[in-house]
Design an enzyme around this catalytic site. Structure first.
Site, PDB file in Angstrom:
ATOM      1  N   LYS A 189       0.738  -1.267  -0.015  1.00 23.22           N
ATOM      2  CA  LYS A 189       0.290  -0.013   0.024  1.00 23.22           C
ATOM      3  C   LYS A 189       0.916   1.174   0.101  1.00 23.22           C
ATOM      4  O   LYS A 189       2.099   1.188   0.505  1.00 23.22           O
ATOM      5  CB  LYS A 189      -0.914   0.097   0.846  1.00 23.22           C
ATOM      6  CG  LYS A 189      -0.196   0.259   2.601  1.00 23.22           C
ATOM      7  CD  LYS A 189      -1.052   0.258   3.605  1.00 23.22           C
ATOM      8  CE  LYS A 189      -0.200   0.552   4.759  1.00 23.22           C
ATOM      9  NZ  LYS A 189      -0.869   1.087   6.081  1.00 23.22           N
ATOM     10  N   ARG A 232       0.507   5.071   1.021  1.00 22.23           N
ATOM     11  CA  ARG A 232      -0.101   6.388   1.730  1.00 22.23           C
ATOM     12  C   ARG A 232       0.052   7.608   0.999  1.00 22.23           C
ATOM     13  O   ARG A 232       1.013   8.111   0.879  1.00 22.23           O
ATOM     14  CB  ARG A 232       0.421   6.774   3.245  1.00 22.23           C
ATOM     15  CG  ARG A 232      -0.671   7.173   4.313  1.00 22.23           C
ATOM     16  CD  ARG A 232      -0.296   7.252   5.672  1.00 22.23           C
ATOM     17  NE  ARG A 232      -0.369   5.825   6.100  1.00 22.23           N
ATOM     18  CZ  ARG A 232      -1.787   5.338   6.440  1.00 22.23           C
ATOM     19  NH1 ARG A 232      -2.877   5.954   6.104  1.00 22.23           N
ATOM     20  NH2 ARG A 232      -1.688   4.249   6.989  1.00 22.23           N
ATOM     21  N   ASP A 254      -2.606  -6.494  11.439  1.00 23.65           N
ATOM     22  CA  ASP A 254      -2.170  -5.048  11.559  1.00 23.65           C
ATOM     23  C   ASP A 254      -1.802  -4.518  13.005  1.00 23.65           C
ATOM     24  O   ASP A 254      -2.469  -5.173  14.108  1.00 23.65           O
ATOM     25  CB  ASP A 254      -3.168  -4.122  10.952  1.00 23.65           C
ATOM     26  CG  ASP A 254      -2.792  -2.744  10.320  1.00 23.65           C
ATOM     27  OD1 ASP A 254      -1.547  -2.466  10.731  1.00 23.65           O
ATOM     28  OD2 ASP A 254      -3.317  -2.091   9.620  1.00 23.65           O
ATOM     29  N   ASP A 288      -7.375   2.645  12.694  1.00 31.29           N
ATOM     30  CA  ASP A 288      -7.756   3.939  13.112  1.00 31.29           C
ATOM     31  C   ASP A 288      -9.128   4.265  12.480  1.00 31.29           C
ATOM     32  O   ASP A 288     -10.212   4.070  12.862  1.00 31.29           O
ATOM     33  CB  ASP A 288      -6.692   4.935  12.715  1.00 31.29           C
ATOM     34  CG  ASP A 288      -6.898   6.285  13.299  1.00 31.29           C
ATOM     35  OD1 ASP A 288      -8.087   6.317  14.137  1.00 31.29           O
ATOM     36  OD2 ASP A 288      -6.277   7.347  13.029  1.00 31.29           O
ATOM     37  N   THR A 289      -8.952   4.871  11.098  1.00 29.44           N
ATOM     38  CA  THR A 289     -10.217   5.034  10.449  1.00 29.44           C
ATOM     39  C   THR A 289     -10.770   3.959   9.746  1.00 29.44           C
ATOM     40  O   THR A 289     -11.752   3.860   9.059  1.00 29.44           O
ATOM     41  CB  THR A 289     -10.145   6.102   9.423  1.00 29.44           C
ATOM     42  OG1 THR A 289      -9.110   5.752   8.474  1.00 29.44           O
ATOM     43  CG2 THR A 289      -9.573   7.635  10.333  1.00 29.44           C
ATOM     44  N   ALA A 290     -10.141   2.794   9.490  1.00 31.55           N
ATOM     45  CA  ALA A 290     -10.566   1.498   8.984  1.00 31.55           C
ATOM     46  C   ALA A 290     -10.452   1.599   7.256  1.00 31.55           C
ATOM     47  O   ALA A 290     -10.844   0.709   6.658  1.00 31.55           O
ATOM     48  CB  ALA A 290     -11.706   0.935   9.220  1.00 31.55           C
ATOM     49  N   GLY A 291      -9.747   2.783   6.618  1.00 34.98           N
ATOM     50  CA  GLY A 291     -10.040   2.858   5.381  1.00 34.98           C
ATOM     51  C   GLY A 291      -8.879   1.980   4.635  1.00 34.98           C
ATOM     52  O   GLY A 291      -9.248   1.414   3.923  1.00 34.98           O
ATOM     53  N   THR A 292      -7.724   1.852   5.156  1.00 34.44           N
ATOM     54  CA  THR A 292      -6.692   0.602   4.742  1.00 34.44           C
ATOM     55  C   THR A 292      -7.217  -0.448   4.957  1.00 34.44           C
ATOM     56  O   THR A 292      -7.206  -1.333   4.113  1.00 34.44           O
ATOM     57  CB  THR A 292      -5.268   1.142   5.333  1.00 34.44           C
ATOM     58  OG1 THR A 292      -4.973   2.273   5.005  1.00 34.44           O
ATOM     59  CG2 THR A 292      -4.289   0.122   4.807  1.00 34.44           C
TER      60      THR A 292
END
Length: 140
Positions: A20, A22, A46, A50-54
């Protein structure tokens, strides 16, 4: 990579890596999948969600490449901003997280998140320090 290999070895499972990039502070892009996930259940490991986007993008990439199911595990489930909604709407079957970060009632009631206590591990660590024995053996 070393931690991923260790997990794969413990689970006696093949290893796949998601590359990935960023592209902004809380935005990442899945670039490549290294390994074969076709017809397999997969586990994303992981340190922090945090925001669960990845996490959700990784799950989508695994499913596009033929994975049959996606599970996730993390040490710290921060779950800020849209994280709970993203996980709820995703095709991720279950997220396993420690209780190192207090979780909201909404997250606990979602049904997709399983919380494991770190209390026993911390107690064993404190005992090891007190008895001057190896702490690293707790993680091997």
């Amino acid at each position: 990579m070393e931690r991923a290999r260790s997990f794969a070895k413990r689970l006696d499972a093949p290893l796949a890596i998601v590359d990935k990039r960023r592209i902004d502070i809380d935005v990442s892009e899945v670039m490549n999948l290294i390994g074969d996930v076709r017809g397999r259940s997969t586990l994303i490991v992981d340190d922090i969600i945090d925001t669960a986007g990845t996490l959700v993008k990784t799950a989508e990439a695994l499913l596009r490449e033929g994975a049959t199911q996606v599970y996730a595990a993390c040490t710290h489930a921060v779950l800020s901003g849209p994280a709970i909604e993203r996980i709820a709407k995703s095709q991720i079957k279950e997220v396993v997280a420690t209780d190192s970060v207090p979780m909201s009632e909404t997250a606990r009631q979602m049904g997709k998140i399983k919380i494991l206590s770190v209390a026993g591990l911390l107690a064993r660590g404190i005992r090891s320090i007190h008895e001057e024995t190896s702490i690293s053996e707790l993680f091997i």
